[in-house]
Design an enzyme around this catalytic site. Structure first.
Site, PDB file in Angstrom:
ATOM      1  N   SER A 133      43.816  10.868 -57.382  1.00 48.55           N
ATOM      2  CA  SER A 133      43.431  10.331 -58.700  1.00 48.55           C
ATOM      3  C   SER A 133      42.784   8.977 -58.477  1.00 48.55           C
ATOM      4  CB  SER A 133      44.706  10.160 -59.533  1.00 48.55           C
ATOM      5  OG  SER A 133      44.439   9.418 -60.704  1.00 48.55           O
ATOM      6  N   TYR A 146      53.281   6.276 -61.375  1.00 45.55           N
ATOM      7  CA  TYR A 146      52.262   7.276 -61.040  1.00 45.55           C
ATOM      8  C   TYR A 146      51.303   6.739 -59.972  1.00 45.55           C
ATOM      9  CZ  TYR A 146      48.456  10.656 -61.816  1.00 45.55           C
ATOM     10  OH  TYR A 146      47.479  11.615 -61.658  1.00 45.55           O
TER      11      TYR A 146
HETATM   12  C1  8X3 Z   1      44.684  10.670 -63.961  1.00 47.96           C
HETATM   13  C2  8X3 Z   1      43.949   9.400 -64.127  1.00 47.96           C
HETATM   14  O1  8X3 Z   1      43.892   7.158 -65.351  1.00 47.96           O
HETATM   15  O2  8X3 Z   1      45.555   8.746 -66.101  1.00 47.96           O
HETATM   16  O3  8X3 Z   1      45.065  10.925 -62.672  1.00 47.96           O
HETATM   17  O4  8X3 Z   1      45.827   7.609 -64.016  1.00 47.96           O
HETATM   18  S1  8X3 Z   1      44.877   8.191 -64.909  1.00 47.96           S
END
Ligand code: 8X3
Length: 247
Positions: A133, A146
């Site tokens: 990502s 994340y």
């Molecule tokens: C998804 C992109 O901007 O939501 O992997 O982290 S974000």
């Protein structure tokens, strides 16, 4: 028996995973569609003439069954299973959600890659694509659980490329930015559709799953000596993580 090269896509039950399974099938691969939700991957495998294998990438026993189903040779592994849970600032973040994110985004990649490396090697021309990502490259408020996990997944790719140098296996990190899929944001916000929709509100054209799938198919179609190390893909409306044009 089919002589088509084999590809495995994890997280194939929806979004980028399902689109990638379709794109690789179109390009001549026999695609093993792996995910937890059996009904969805059975339907997808039926549609594309592939194979459905129910698999939870966080469970090594389940991943061992996937490796068993794949057999002795594998041309392409797409580590796509992953996800974000929550958007709370560090001060109030839930460690259990962070653990889940590390589990699926990092340990999931480890389990599947470990189990399938012998088959990738045996094919004589293997490719591991890990879908990370832009969150593997940036920080944003509320995103630390994340982004930390995706930075981790990116480092798994980078390290693997070093460790396998000299072997017939290519390693690619595909890093999408804003992709409007049916589930990513809904899952992140625990089913809160309003919050999920707000992520994409007014963005003229976010990426769709097929945009990323096409990029993965292109990576896989390069000649064996060409390793695409990393590919960052964002919609035109997203100049940077925080710089998004909305109308
Ligand atoms: C998804 C992109 O901007 O939501 O992997 O982290 S974000």
């Amino acid at each position: 028996m089919s002589t088509a090269p084999v590809a495995v896509v994890t997280g194939a039950s929806s979004g980028i995973g399902a689109a990638t399974a379709r794109a690789l099938s179109r390009d001549g691969y026999r695609v093993v569609c792996a995910a937890r939700r059996e009904e969805r991957i059975v339907a997808l495998a039926d549609e594309i003439g592939g194979v459905a294998v129910t698999c939870d990438v966080t469970d090594p026993a389940s991943v061992a069954e996937l490796a068993e189903a794949v057999g002795p040779e594998l041309a392409v592994l797409v580590n796509n299973a992953g996800g974000a849970f929550g958007l709370e600032p560090i001060e109030s973040a839930d460690p259990a959600l962070w653990r889940r994110m590390y589990d699926v985004n990092v340990l999931g990649v480890l389990h599947v890659t470990q189990a399938l490396l012998p088959a990738l090697r045996a094919s004589g021309d293997g490719l591991v694509v890990t879908v990370t990502s832009t969150a593997a490259r940036n920080a944003y408020e509320g995103g630390a659980g994340y982004t930390a996990a995706k930075h981790g997944a990116r480092m798994v790719s980078e390290t693997l490329r070093l460790e396998l140098c000299g072997e017939p296996i290519r390693i690619t990190d595909v890093a999408p930015g804003m992709v409007h899929t049916e589930e990513f944001s809904t899952v992140r916000f625990g089913g809160d559709q309003e919050r999920a929709d707000a992520v994409y509100a007014g963005v003229p054209d976010p990426l769709v799953a097929e945009d990323v799938a096409e990029a993965i198919a292109w990576v896989a179609s390069r000649p064996a000596h060409v390793n695409i190390d990393e590919l960052v893909i964002k919609p035109r409306a997203q100049a940077a993580q925080h710089k998004v044009h909305r109308i």
